[in-house]
Write a protein that holds these residues in place. Structure first.
Motif, PDB file in Angstrom:
ATOM      1  N   GLY A 105       0.821  -1.215   0.000  1.00  0.00           N
ATOM      2  CA  GLY A 105       0.000   0.000   0.000  1.00  0.00           C
ATOM      3  C   GLY A 105       0.847   1.255   0.000  1.00  0.00           C
ATOM      4  N   THR A 106       1.926   1.244   0.760  1.00  0.00           N
ATOM      5  CA  THR A 106       2.780   2.421   0.831  1.00  0.00           C
ATOM      6  C   THR A 106       3.474   2.658  -0.503  1.00  0.00           C
ATOM      7  OG1 THR A 106       3.114   1.963   3.173  1.00  0.00           O
ATOM      8  CG2 THR A 106       4.632   3.514   2.147  1.00  0.00           C
ATOM      9  N   ILE A 107       3.945   1.591  -1.118  1.00  0.00           N
ATOM     10  CA  ILE A 107       4.571   1.733  -2.438  1.00  0.00           C
ATOM     11  C   ILE A 107       3.557   2.276  -3.442  1.00  0.00           C
ATOM     12  CG2 ILE A 107       5.626   0.474  -4.349  1.00  0.00           C
ATOM     13  CD1 ILE A 107       7.431   0.796  -1.934  1.00  0.00           C
ATOM     14  N   ALA A 108       2.332   1.787  -3.387  1.00  0.00           N
ATOM     15  CA  ALA A 108       1.310   2.289  -4.315  1.00  0.00           C
ATOM     16  C   ALA A 108       1.041   3.771  -4.075  1.00  0.00           C
ATOM     17  CB  ALA A 108       0.024   1.480  -4.161  1.00  0.00           C
ATOM     18  N   ARG A 109       1.048   4.210  -2.820  1.00  0.00           N
ATOM     19  CA  ARG A 109       0.877   5.637  -2.539  1.00  0.00           C
ATOM     20  C   ARG A 109       2.049   6.433  -3.117  1.00  0.00           C
ATOM     21  NH1 ARG A 109      -2.614   6.958   2.248  1.00  0.00           N
ATOM     22  NH2 ARG A 109      -3.989   5.131   2.421  1.00  0.00           N
ATOM     23  N   TYR A 110       3.244   5.857  -3.017  1.00  0.00           N
ATOM     24  CA  TYR A 110       4.419   6.513  -3.575  1.00  0.00           C
ATOM     25  C   TYR A 110       4.262   6.715  -5.079  1.00  0.00           C
ATOM     26  CZ  TYR A 110       9.288   6.978  -5.122  1.00  0.00           C
ATOM     27  OH  TYR A 110      10.452   7.406  -5.712  1.00  0.00           O
ATOM     28  N   LEU A 111       3.647   5.749  -5.739  1.00  0.00           N
ATOM     29  CA  LEU A 111       3.567   5.766  -7.190  1.00  0.00           C
ATOM     30  C   LEU A 111       2.301   6.421  -7.738  1.00  0.00           C
ATOM     31  CD1 LEU A 111       4.801   2.107  -7.825  1.00  0.00           C
ATOM     32  CD2 LEU A 111       6.088   4.200  -8.257  1.00  0.00           C
ATOM     33  N   LEU A 112       1.390   6.838  -6.876  1.00  0.00           N
ATOM     34  CA  LEU A 112       0.076   7.299  -7.355  1.00  0.00           C
ATOM     35  C   LEU A 112       0.189   8.446  -8.345  1.00  0.00           C
ATOM     36  CD1 LEU A 112      -2.999   7.133  -7.274  1.00  0.00           C
ATOM     37  CD2 LEU A 112      -2.968   8.690  -5.325  1.00  0.00           C
ATOM     38  N   GLY A 113       1.189   9.322  -8.144  1.00  0.00           N
ATOM     39  CA  GLY A 113       1.349  10.450  -9.068  1.00  0.00           C
ATOM     40  C   GLY A 113       1.465   9.995 -10.519  1.00  0.00           C
ATOM     41  N   TRP A 114       1.990   8.807 -10.732  1.00  0.00           N
ATOM     42  CA  TRP A 114       2.104   8.301 -12.112  1.00  0.00           C
ATOM     43  C   TRP A 114       0.745   8.103 -12.765  1.00  0.00           C
ATOM     44  CZ3 TRP A 114       6.059   9.024 -14.923  1.00  0.00           C
ATOM     45  CH2 TRP A 114       7.352   8.995 -14.367  1.00  0.00           C
ATOM     46  N   ALA A 115      -0.257   7.788 -11.949  1.00  0.00           N
ATOM     47  CA  ALA A 115      -1.603   7.642 -12.523  1.00  0.00           C
ATOM     48  C   ALA A 115      -2.069   8.965 -13.103  1.00  0.00           C
ATOM     49  CB  ALA A 115      -2.583   7.140 -11.469  1.00  0.00           C
ATOM     50  N   VAL A 116      -1.743  10.056 -12.375  1.00  0.00           N
ATOM     51  CA  VAL A 116      -2.116  11.382 -12.858  1.00  0.00           C
ATOM     52  C   VAL A 116      -1.348  11.708 -14.133  1.00  0.00           C
ATOM     53  CG1 VAL A 116      -2.038  13.844 -12.307  1.00  0.00           C
ATOM     54  CG2 VAL A 116      -2.676  12.197 -10.540  1.00  0.00           C
ATOM     55  N   ILE A 117      -0.050  11.472 -14.105  1.00  0.00           N
ATOM     56  CA  ILE A 117       0.783  11.840 -15.240  1.00  0.00           C
ATOM     57  C   ILE A 117       0.409  11.010 -16.466  1.00  0.00           C
ATOM     58  CG2 ILE A 117       3.156  11.728 -16.102  1.00  0.00           C
ATOM     59  CD1 ILE A 117       3.995  12.541 -13.217  1.00  0.00           C
ATOM     60  N   THR A 118       0.160   9.746 -16.262  1.00  0.00           N
ATOM     61  CA  THR A 118      -0.232   8.886 -17.387  1.00  0.00           C
ATOM     62  C   THR A 118      -1.543   9.362 -17.990  1.00  0.00           C
ATOM     63  OG1 THR A 118       0.766   7.050 -16.199  1.00  0.00           O
ATOM     64  CG2 THR A 118      -0.608   6.496 -18.095  1.00  0.00           C
ATOM     65  N   SER A 119      -2.492   9.692 -17.142  1.00  0.00           N
ATOM     66  CA  SER A 119      -3.792  10.139 -17.627  1.00  0.00           C
ATOM     67  C   SER A 119      -3.679  11.463 -18.356  1.00  0.00           C
ATOM     68  CB  SER A 119      -4.751  10.268 -16.442  1.00  0.00           C
ATOM     69  OG  SER A 119      -5.982   9.687 -16.729  1.00  0.00           O
ATOM     70  N   LEU A 120      -2.891  12.377 -17.810  1.00  0.00           N
ATOM     71  CA  LEU A 120      -2.697  13.658 -18.487  1.00  0.00           C
ATOM     72  C   LEU A 120      -1.988  13.451 -19.816  1.00  0.00           C
ATOM     73  CD1 LEU A 120      -1.603  15.936 -15.513  1.00  0.00           C
ATOM     74  CD2 LEU A 120      -3.720  16.070 -16.822  1.00  0.00           C
ATOM     75  N   GLY A 121      -1.049  12.536 -19.851  1.00  0.00           N
ATOM     76  CA  GLY A 121      -0.319  12.258 -21.081  1.00  0.00           C
ATOM     77  C   GLY A 121      -1.241  11.765 -22.169  1.00  0.00           C
ATOM     78  N   ARG A 122      -2.215  10.965 -21.788  1.00  0.00           N
ATOM     79  CA  ARG A 122      -3.163  10.479 -22.787  1.00  0.00           C
ATOM     80  C   ARG A 122      -4.015  11.633 -23.302  1.00  0.00           C
ATOM     81  NH1 ARG A 122      -3.577   5.841 -19.861  1.00  0.00           N
ATOM     82  NH2 ARG A 122      -5.328   6.559 -18.634  1.00  0.00           N
ATOM     83  N   VAL A 123      -4.314  12.543 -22.401  1.00  0.00           N
ATOM     84  CA  VAL A 123      -5.182  13.657 -22.791  1.00  0.00           C
ATOM     85  C   VAL A 123      -4.441  14.602 -23.724  1.00  0.00           C
ATOM     86  CG1 VAL A 123      -6.341  15.717 -21.917  1.00  0.00           C
ATOM     87  CG2 VAL A 123      -6.614  13.538 -20.736  1.00  0.00           C
ATOM     88  N   THR A 124      -3.210  14.951 -23.363  1.00  0.00           N
ATOM     89  CA  THR A 124      -2.504  15.972 -24.140  1.00  0.00           C
ATOM     90  C   THR A 124      -1.683  15.372 -25.272  1.00  0.00           C
ATOM     91  OG1 THR A 124      -0.550  15.873 -22.740  1.00  0.00           O
ATOM     92  CG2 THR A 124      -2.282  17.406 -22.091  1.00  0.00           C
ATOM     93  N   ASN A 125      -1.468  14.071 -25.176  1.00  0.00           N
ATOM     94  CA  ASN A 125      -0.767  13.383 -26.252  1.00  0.00           C
ATOM     95  C   ASN A 125       0.663  13.840 -26.452  1.00  0.00           C
ATOM     96  OD1 ASN A 125      -1.572  11.198 -27.570  1.00  0.00           O
ATOM     97  ND2 ASN A 125      -2.348  12.212 -29.372  1.00  0.00           N
ATOM     98  N   ARG A 126       1.216  14.502 -25.466  1.00  0.00           N
ATOM     99  CA  ARG A 126       2.637  14.828 -25.544  1.00  0.00           C
ATOM    100  C   ARG A 126       3.138  14.840 -24.129  1.00  0.00           C
ATOM    101  NH1 ARG A 126       2.108  21.116 -25.872  1.00  0.00           N
ATOM    102  NH2 ARG A 126      -0.126  21.306 -25.555  1.00  0.00           N
TER     103      ARG A 126
END
Lengths: 440, 455
Positions: free
Chosen positions: B367-388
């Motif tokens: 769980g702690t590792i997943a909390r550490y990595l959660l920001g990647w979910a945001v970045i991945t999602s934004l990357g899909r939206v902006t496509n760059r």
């Protein structure tokens, strides 16, 4: 309800160790690089497998026939018309010292029965603790604490206190829970154990730019200036989690095993035991035992699943998973417990029949074959007394305690794990179990 | 150490409303705290427009993109993100945890649990007595705890036990006995679940299967009363001295901190005591209980020690992140799915009737590792939206070195000295790198910081 009734550490939510600053203080970047003493390879080890939900012990170790003075089978047939197992299906516990008890194992436990016949299975009957509680949370806590319920939440478990007494070396993952959260059983005053729910654990930030600089920054969260703060606790858990991941970076992944049962967790336990992490005690759970209804099929599937997991643990699966390293096998004891048994009489009828929460139940211990290099060996067979079941006219409601859980624990701690001090001040009051272990 | 008004707003919303956004801080930092509390509590009693509709979510979320999160759960998180009444959604989610019924096992199904959520919503700002009554004969609950197979010949104790142990009385102190559980089980016999041709479930009372004898529960006598008898059982339970204290305790533990107490009756925590007094004085009015909680000086105390803090649950973090970056769940859930699973919380699928963990018990290794990595979910999602390069498209992100602006951008009350020092040293280590890359690093570290995780 079909899902697991696994309970979290405090179902009442009252903080465990609220006064103690949680200890992951030994863990930091240097921890993962520490060398583990090679002598730990020769340690005797314990795996505790908790059957979560309250296992129906009376359908695991089953009366086959009545014995003089105890019409067990007659009572069994009377009060379990739907979930009772026909006598001809039972796997007889018929080693010479046991045959007179007229008991047999659930038919799905074929590998387990084979180990019994080799003398590698001990069955302690009627195990419970005084002031029995029928609540999952309270009773699970009692078994993990190793103490009867006191009305206050427990802050430590019997294996955690063992780790405190024997000490944990730098870099050692000496106590591990293959469960999603740190279990009470591994909590001591100083030592806490680690939880490794599955392998591999990855920081899959790893290939990204700046990853190692970020780890180095994140472990600094452990130095949070608020001394008594959850923020510091969080920071320290972050540092220790990163440390554990780095320590286990080369550990082989949990193999894929067909079906959903406890075999993957038991294999993860095996990986920890076979690795050089100093692992001595492992705790895991098999969920699903709270069979209030639909017990016949559900319990049979659980028994089959348990048996298969034990088989794969020792023998592998003849394909990608090989047999257990004999050096580890010869030094490992598996203890199977449950927070309570179930009522003698069934509830409901036909396919929906089940059982309500009960009291005493058998504890199983699996041991190795004798080895010249190992100082102790488990003595197989039946121990303790079968609890009374009443008569056909007046069947007993519940199986009552004939062996105190603490006697089993003290025996394992002293005679197997070589714990230098007793866990219980008054351990003579409930005795050590004679004959559970023998000098090799 | 007092908090500024803006810090109080951020902390309040991070505790009870799925997180603060910069717009929230703009709107409320200059206004009295009490105004914000009344605004949050101003939830219309008519819930019709806000009920979850199973027909909608299968269209919204492509379940084939997620391994763990159901379409129903993703739809609910979208509602959590966009609702005009975030306190309502947050307390409904709290009661979902309290009555922890899972749709993951098939009986009940997710649709049945969604119906239970709608039942909870009807009472979440009303009476706790009515809420417990409705849940007792809710079809999903009857299926979950075997109420639907409990008959006078073979009463099933599962719900009776959890009604006392988990829903109304607790065990510290334990004021009920095994005999009370057995007698309560007799009261609850005779209920069944029917299923229509369109798979709609309903609860039905079958007098032939009901135990009509006299029962003794918690020192009171309950005589035959047919399909109203369970109401008497609930009245008896709620009359117990420990009942308001236990319910208050659960609320405090969910939204403020874990009280340091071993006996709710002998030594209640002062905030628990205040909320319990409110429940007693108003005959179990929940809106008043929430008001008492949020306005209490004990709730508003500055939070420098663990005694006034709690580790935020995974769903709070994921919804907050979605709010901060305007991420629609039908896309965001694809990235967040595995982190929610590793952090250990998927709505509509609690692991057992004991519900989800509390506070520091969320902090397992995985769980702690997943909390550490959660920001990647945001970045991945934004990357899909902006496509760059993901964050380059987001004009409103602060420069990487402006940590004060980053703190506000993420709806946080502040950063500790230690966090700030650690991140500043990190910025030095990355000096000279491409600025959007450094911004990404700052986002990842702040979405893993103690200030984000612990409120």
């Amino acid at each position: 309800m079909t899902l697991t009734r696994r309970r979290f550490l405090q179902s009442t939510g009252l903080a465990v160790g609220a006064s103690a600053v949680p200890v992951f203080g030994r863990v930091g970047p240097a921890w993962a690089d520490a060398e583990v003493d090679p002598a730990t390879r020769d340690r005797l080890r314990l795996v505790v497998l908790a059957l979560d939900g309250g296992n129906d012990g009376l359908n695991l170790v089953v009366p086959v026939e009545d014995v003089p003075g105890a019409p067990r089978r007659a009572v069994y047939d009377r009060v379990r018309p739907s979930i009772g197992i026909p006598r001809e299906q039972l796997l007889r516990l018929d080693r010479p010292d046991d045959a007179d008890e007229q008991l047999g194992l659930h038919p799905a436990l074929t590998y387990t029965h084979g180990l019994y016949q080799e003398g590698r299975l001990a069955i302690v009957q009627g195990v419970d603790y005084p002031d029995h509680s029928y609540s999952h949370a309270t009773s699970s806590e009692a078994w993990e604490c190793g103490c009867p319920p006191s009305g206050k939440p427990s802050s430590a478990g019997w294996l955690g206190r063992h780790l405190d007494r024997v000490g944990v070396g730098t870099g050692e993952i000496r106590g591990v829970g293959v469960v999603p959260e740190l279990p009470l059983i591994l909590l001591g005053e100083r030592e806490k154990g680690f939880e490794v729910a599955r392998l591999p654990l990855t920081l899959d930030d790893g290939n990204q730019a700046g990853a190692s600089e970020r780890y180095a920054t994140a472990v600094r969260y452990a130095d949070h200036e608020e001394a008594e703060s959850l923020r510091r606790l969080y920071g320290r858990r972050m540092a220790s989690s990163i440390g554990v991941v780095q320590e286990l970076a080369d550990a082989p992944p949990t193999p894929n095993v067909a079906g959903n049962g406890v075999a993957p967790q038991l294999l993860t336990a095996r990986t920890m035991l076979e690795g050089d992490h100093g692992t001595e005690v492992v705790y895991l759970r098999q969920p699903g035992y709270d069979t209030h209804e639909g017990q016949a099929n559900r319990h049979r599937d659980l028994m089959a699943d348990l048996d298969q997991a034990i088989r794969i643990f020792y023998d592998g699966n003849g394909q990608a998973i090989g047999p257990l390293d004999p050096h580890i096998r010869d030094r490992t004891l598996i203890m199977v417990t449950s927070e309570f048994g179930r009522r003698i009489g069934e509830n409901g009828a036909g396919a929906v029949a089940g059982t309500d929460h009960g009291a005493a139940a058998p504890v199983l211990l699996f041991g190795p074959p004798p080895s010249p290099d190992v100082p102790r060996v488990l003595r197989g067979g039946l121990l303790g007394d079968h609890p009374p079941m009443g008569t056909v006219q007046a069947p007993a409601d519940n199986l009552v305690m004939t062996t105190d859980m603490r006697a089993v624990y003290q025996s394992v701690l002293t005679s197997w794990l070589a714990d230098p001090e007793p866990e219980y001040d008054d351990h003579h009051a409930f005795g050590e179990l004679p004959g559970l272990f023998a000098e090799a | 150490m007092a908090m500024t008004p803006e810090q109080e707003v951020a902390r309040l919303l991070n505790r009870v409303a799925f997180g603060a956004t910069p717009a929230d801080l703009d709107t409320w930092a200059e206004r009295p705290y009490e105004d914000l509390v009344e605004h949050l509590l101003d939830v219309p009693s008519d819930v019709t427009q806000r009920q979850l509709n199973p027909a909608e979510f299968r269209q919204a979320v492509d379940e084939s993109t997620t391994l763990f999160t159901s379409a129903a759960a993703a739809h609910w998180m979208q509602v959590m993100r966009t609702t005009a009444y975030p306190l309502e959604e947050r307390v409904v989610f709290f009661w979902h945890d309290h009555f922890a019924t899972s749709g993951a096992g098939g009986a009940p199904r997710y649709a049945d649990v969604v119906a239970q959520i709608n039942t909870i919503r009807r009472h979440a700002f009303g009476s706790f007595r009515e809420l417990v009554a409705a849940i007792t004969v809710d079809p999903a609950m009857l299926m979950w705890l075997d109420g639907d197979v409990s008959t006078k010949d073979k009463p099933n104790e599962n719900y009776a036990r959890e009604l006392f142990e988990l829903f109304t009385l607790g065990t510290v102190p334990q004021r009920y006995t095994e005999e009370d559980v057995r007698e309560a089980a007799r009261v609850l016999t005779g209920w069944e679940v029917t299923t229509s041709l369109t798979l709609k479930r309903a609860a039905r009372f079958n007098p032939a299967k009901h135990d009509t004898g006299t029962k003794q529960v918690l020192g009171r006598t309950i005589t035959a009363a047919g399909d109203r008898e369970y109401r008497e059982l609930i009245d008896v339970a709620l009359d117990q001295e420990v009942a308001p204290l236990f319910v208050a305790y659960k609320l405090v533990k969910a939204f403020a901190y874990t009280p340091d107490t071993v006996d709710l009756v002998a030594a209640p925590d002062p905030l628990v005591d205040e909320v319990a007094a409110s429940l007693r004085a108003t005959d179990w009015d929940l809106r008043e209980a929430y008001r008492t909680l949020l306005l209490s000086p004990y709730f508003r105390r500055p939070d420098a020690t663990r005694g006034q803090q709690l580790v935020r649950p995974p769903v709070d973090l994921v919804v907050h992140a979605a709010k901060l970056f305007d991420l629609d769940f039908d896309d965001f859930i694809t990235s967040a799915d595995r982190y929610l699973a590793d952090m250990g919380q998927i709505p509509l699928a609690p692991p057992s009737v004991f519900g989800w963990p509390d506070s520091e018990h969320w902090l397992t290794t995985t769980g702690t590792i997943a909390r550490y990595l959660l920001g990647w979910a945001v970045i991945t999602s934004l990357g899909r939206v902006t496509n760059r390069f993901a964050l380059a498209g987001h004009g409103d992100l602060p420069p990487s070195g402006n940590l004060a602006a980053w703190t506000r951008r993420l709806g946080l009350p502040g950063l500790s000295r230690n966090t700030e020092l650690a991140v500043r040293d990190h910025l030095l280590a990355l000096a000279g790198e491409y600025e959007p890359s450094i911004q990404e690093s700052v986002l990842l570290l702040l979405l893993a910081s103690p200030e984000w995780e612990v409120v």
